[in-house]
Design a protein around this motif. Structure first.
Motif, PDB file in Angstrom:
ATOM      1  N   GLY A   1       0.815  -1.210   0.000  1.00  0.00           N
ATOM      2  CA  GLY A   1       0.000   0.000   0.000  1.00  0.00           C
ATOM      3  C   GLY A   1       0.849   1.262   0.000  1.00  0.00           C
ATOM      4  O   GLY A   1       0.520   2.246  -0.684  1.00  0.00           O
ATOM      5  N   GLY A   2       1.950   1.245   0.752  1.00  0.00           N
ATOM      6  CA  GLY A   2       2.840   2.405   0.776  1.00  0.00           C
ATOM      7  C   GLY A   2       3.480   2.661  -0.570  1.00  0.00           C
ATOM      8  O   GLY A   2       3.560   3.806  -1.035  1.00  0.00           O
ATOM      9  N   ALA A   3       3.944   1.580  -1.219  1.00  0.00           N
ATOM     10  CA  ALA A   3       4.558   1.728  -2.548  1.00  0.00           C
ATOM     11  C   ALA A   3       3.521   2.189  -3.571  1.00  0.00           C
ATOM     12  O   ALA A   3       3.819   3.002  -4.457  1.00  0.00           O
ATOM     13  N   ALA A   4       2.290   1.678  -3.451  1.00  0.00           N
ATOM     14  CA  ALA A   4       1.226   2.090  -4.371  1.00  0.00           C
ATOM     15  C   ALA A   4       0.903   3.571  -4.198  1.00  0.00           C
ATOM     16  O   ALA A   4       0.727   4.305  -5.178  1.00  0.00           O
TER      17      ALA A   4
ATOM     18  N   ALA B   1       2.886   5.895  -2.987  1.00  0.00           N
ATOM     19  CA  ALA B   1       4.010   6.691  -3.472  1.00  0.00           C
ATOM     20  C   ALA B   1       4.005   6.772  -4.999  1.00  0.00           C
ATOM     21  O   ALA B   1       4.275   7.836  -5.578  1.00  0.00           O
ATOM     22  N   THR B   2       3.680   5.672  -5.648  1.00  0.00           N
ATOM     23  CA  THR B   2       3.608   5.668  -7.111  1.00  0.00           C
ATOM     24  C   THR B   2       2.504   6.598  -7.597  1.00  0.00           C
ATOM     25  O   THR B   2       2.679   7.354  -8.552  1.00  0.00           O
ATOM     26  N   TRP B   3       1.366   6.541  -6.934  1.00  0.00           N
ATOM     27  CA  TRP B   3       0.223   7.391  -7.293  1.00  0.00           C
ATOM     28  C   TRP B   3       0.594   8.868  -7.201  1.00  0.00           C
ATOM     29  O   TRP B   3       0.279   9.665  -8.085  1.00  0.00           O
ATOM     30  N   VAL B   4       1.314   9.235  -6.151  1.00  0.00           N
ATOM     31  CA  VAL B   4       1.629  10.647  -5.910  1.00  0.00           C
ATOM     32  C   VAL B   4       2.818  11.119  -6.734  1.00  0.00           C
ATOM     33  O   VAL B   4       2.815  12.236  -7.277  1.00  0.00           O
TER      34      VAL B   4
ATOM     35  N   LEU C   1       4.220   8.717 -17.338  1.00  0.00           N
ATOM     36  CA  LEU C   1       5.119   7.608 -16.998  1.00  0.00           C
ATOM     37  C   LEU C   1       4.393   6.429 -16.366  1.00  0.00           C
ATOM     38  O   LEU C   1       5.019   5.445 -15.965  1.00  0.00           O
ATOM     39  N   LEU C   2       3.074   6.525 -16.262  1.00  0.00           N
ATOM     40  CA  LEU C   2       2.316   5.439 -15.645  1.00  0.00           C
ATOM     41  C   LEU C   2       2.460   4.132 -16.423  1.00  0.00           C
ATOM     42  O   LEU C   2       2.557   3.056 -15.827  1.00  0.00           O
ATOM     43  N   GLY C   3       2.475   4.230 -17.748  1.00  0.00           N
ATOM     44  CA  GLY C   3       2.621   3.020 -18.558  1.00  0.00           C
ATOM     45  C   GLY C   3       3.938   2.310 -18.288  1.00  0.00           C
ATOM     46  O   GLY C   3       3.978   1.079 -18.182  1.00  0.00           O
ATOM     47  N   ALA C   4       5.016   3.094 -18.155  1.00  0.00           N
ATOM     48  CA  ALA C   4       6.322   2.494 -17.881  1.00  0.00           C
ATOM     49  C   ALA C   4       6.347   1.846 -16.502  1.00  0.00           C
ATOM     50  O   ALA C   4       6.867   0.736 -16.328  1.00  0.00           O
ATOM     51  N   ALA C   5       5.791   2.537 -15.506  1.00  0.00           N
ATOM     52  CA  ALA C   5       5.742   1.983 -14.155  1.00  0.00           C
ATOM     53  C   ALA C   5       4.874   0.734 -14.119  1.00  0.00           C
ATOM     54  O   ALA C   5       5.196  -0.258 -13.448  1.00  0.00           O
ATOM     55  N   TRP C   6       3.765   0.783 -14.843  1.00  0.00           N
ATOM     56  CA  TRP C   6       2.847  -0.353 -14.942  1.00  0.00           C
ATOM     57  C   TRP C   6       3.579  -1.567 -15.509  1.00  0.00           C
ATOM     58  O   TRP C   6       3.568  -2.659 -14.930  1.00  0.00           O
ATOM     59  N   GLY C   7       4.228  -1.383 -16.671  1.00  0.00           N
ATOM     60  CA  GLY C   7       4.905  -2.489 -17.333  1.00  0.00           C
ATOM     61  C   GLY C   7       6.076  -3.033 -16.542  1.00  0.00           C
ATOM     62  O   GLY C   7       6.239  -4.256 -16.392  1.00  0.00           O
ATOM     63  N   ALA C   8       6.921  -2.123 -16.019  1.00  0.00           N
ATOM     64  CA  ALA C   8       8.089  -2.559 -15.256  1.00  0.00           C
ATOM     65  C   ALA C   8       7.670  -3.289 -13.979  1.00  0.00           C
ATOM     66  O   ALA C   8       8.236  -4.332 -13.627  1.00  0.00           O
ATOM     67  N   GLY C   9       6.670  -2.738 -13.289  1.00  0.00           N
ATOM     68  CA  GLY C   9       6.199  -3.378 -12.068  1.00  0.00           C
ATOM     69  C   GLY C   9       5.617  -4.755 -12.337  1.00  0.00           C
ATOM     70  O   GLY C   9       5.862  -5.707 -11.581  1.00  0.00           O
ATOM     71  N   ALA C  10       4.852  -4.883 -13.414  1.00  0.00           N
ATOM     72  CA  ALA C  10       4.248  -6.171 -13.759  1.00  0.00           C
ATOM     73  C   ALA C  10       5.320  -7.200 -14.093  1.00  0.00           C
ATOM     74  O   ALA C  10       5.262  -8.352 -13.633  1.00  0.00           O
ATOM     75  N   LEU C  11       6.322  -6.809 -14.878  1.00  0.00           N
ATOM     76  CA  LEU C  11       7.362  -7.744 -15.308  1.00  0.00           C
ATOM     77  C   LEU C  11       8.234  -8.192 -14.137  1.00  0.00           C
ATOM     78  O   LEU C  11       8.444  -9.392 -13.918  1.00  0.00           O
TER      79      LEU C  11
ATOM     80  N   ALA D   1      10.672  -7.549  -1.173  1.00  0.00           N
ATOM     81  CA  ALA D   1      10.916  -6.888  -2.460  1.00  0.00           C
ATOM     82  C   ALA D   1       9.704  -7.025  -3.374  1.00  0.00           C
ATOM     83  O   ALA D   1       9.313  -6.074  -4.062  1.00  0.00           O
ATOM     84  N   TYR D   2       9.084  -8.203  -3.364  1.00  0.00           N
ATOM     85  CA  TYR D   2       7.884  -8.419  -4.181  1.00  0.00           C
ATOM     86  C   TYR D   2       6.769  -7.466  -3.761  1.00  0.00           C
ATOM     87  O   TYR D   2       6.079  -6.899  -4.605  1.00  0.00           O
ATOM     88  N   SER D   3       6.590  -7.285  -2.460  1.00  0.00           N
ATOM     89  CA  SER D   3       5.533  -6.400  -1.966  1.00  0.00           C
ATOM     90  C   SER D   3       5.709  -4.986  -2.491  1.00  0.00           C
ATOM     91  O   SER D   3       4.746  -4.338  -2.920  1.00  0.00           O
ATOM     92  N   ILE D   4       6.942  -4.503  -2.472  1.00  0.00           N
ATOM     93  CA  ILE D   4       7.217  -3.135  -2.907  1.00  0.00           C
ATOM     94  C   ILE D   4       7.031  -2.990  -4.417  1.00  0.00           C
ATOM     95  O   ILE D   4       6.380  -2.050  -4.897  1.00  0.00           O
TER      96      ILE D   4
END
Length: 272
Positions: free
Chosen positions: A72-75, A77-80, A86-96, A118-121
């Motif tokens: 939740g904290g990482a989410a 931080a990403t939102w803010v 850059l959401l698409g890049a964060a989306w793709g990198a996080g998913a991979l 690490a997985y949680s973050i």
């Protein structure tokens, strides 16, 4: 120490090796005596005191809450912090990266708390990017999806506790087969979409709505397997750090359920 669950079998074998190496938990049956007697040459009292506390239900609860807090904290931080472009890049990198870490954790024979953290973050970055993108298109959809996800989790917890649903060996085999089929279908759909082929599994069509409903049902039932794994792990006396692996299973199910609920709500509110 035998179980019908292949994951727990691997963990049980790993725990046996640890006990054979001298990390027997307090109160474990006396046939596991890897150390020489105290009067034997080379005996070390420091070594004989090396013990691994057994996993408890409280351990799993604490680790699950910790993982959700990190996610939740990482989410958040990403939102803010991540701009829209850059959401698409964060989306793709996080998913991979999250997929790779998830596979490593799932197929590893040893519990690895560092990888789970690490997985949680990383998964938090992915969930944060996805959530922000959906919220920008459908106002209020994220809160609805969160409430729906934890509502389903609570219901499944109550049903399992009341033994309305049981994780029988047949149920486990069917669930594993169905989940494998669903993930294979999603992978094929992703690959085909890269080549411009639309399978209509993720486009808001009636087929897509039906597919999401199936995924939601299966993701919900996967908690039954997780709960059974936890109970069996406690009964088997797995070392305490395996609580991280048990918590990982619950969090994976919650993320999958959340994403499917989010997607279904987007279908019902308008075109995806």
């Amino acid at each position: 120490m035998k179980t019908s669950n292949p994951v727990l079998s691997r963990f049980g074998q790993a725990a046996e090796r640890e006990r054979a190496a001298g990390y027997a938990q307090p109160g474990y049956p006396q046939q596991y005596q890897p150390y020489p007697q105290q009067d034997a040459p080379g005996y070390s009292s420091a070594v004989s005191s090396a013990t691994a506390a057994p996993m408890t239900l409280d351990d799993v609860v604490v680790k699950t809450v910790t993982m959700l807090a990190l996610l939740g904290g990482a989410a958040a931080a990403t939102w803010v912090l991540v701009p829209d472009h850059l959401l698409g890049a964060a989306w793709g990198a996080g998913a991979l990266v999250g997929l790779v870490l998830g596979l490593i954790i799932s197929f590893s024979r040893m519990a690895n708390p560092a990888l789970v953290v690490a997985y949680s973050i990383i998964e938090g970055v992915f969930v944060g990017a996805v959530s922000k993108a959906y919220e920008s298109a459908f106002d209020g959809i994220v809160l609805q999806a969160v409430v729906g996800t934890f509502g389903v989790f609570f219901v499944m917890t109550m049903l399992y506790k009341a033994r309305v649903i049981r994780a029988t060996p047949k149920f486990a085999k069917i669930m594993i087969a169905v989940m494998g089929g669903l993930f294979a279908a999603m992978l094929v759909n992703l690959v085909l979409s890269l080549f411009g082929v639309n399978t209509h599994l993720r486009d808001g069509s009636p087929l897509a709505i039906g597919f999401s409903l199936v995924c939601i049902v299966v993701a919900s039932l996967s908690f039954v397997l997780n709960f059974a794994n936890i109970e069996e792990g406690v009964r088997m006396g797995l070392p305490q750090r395996y609580a991280w692996t048990a918590a990982f299973g619950i969090v994976v199910g919650l993320v999958w359920l959340y994403l499917e609920v989010l997607r279904l709500l987007s279908y019902l509110q308008g075109d995806d």
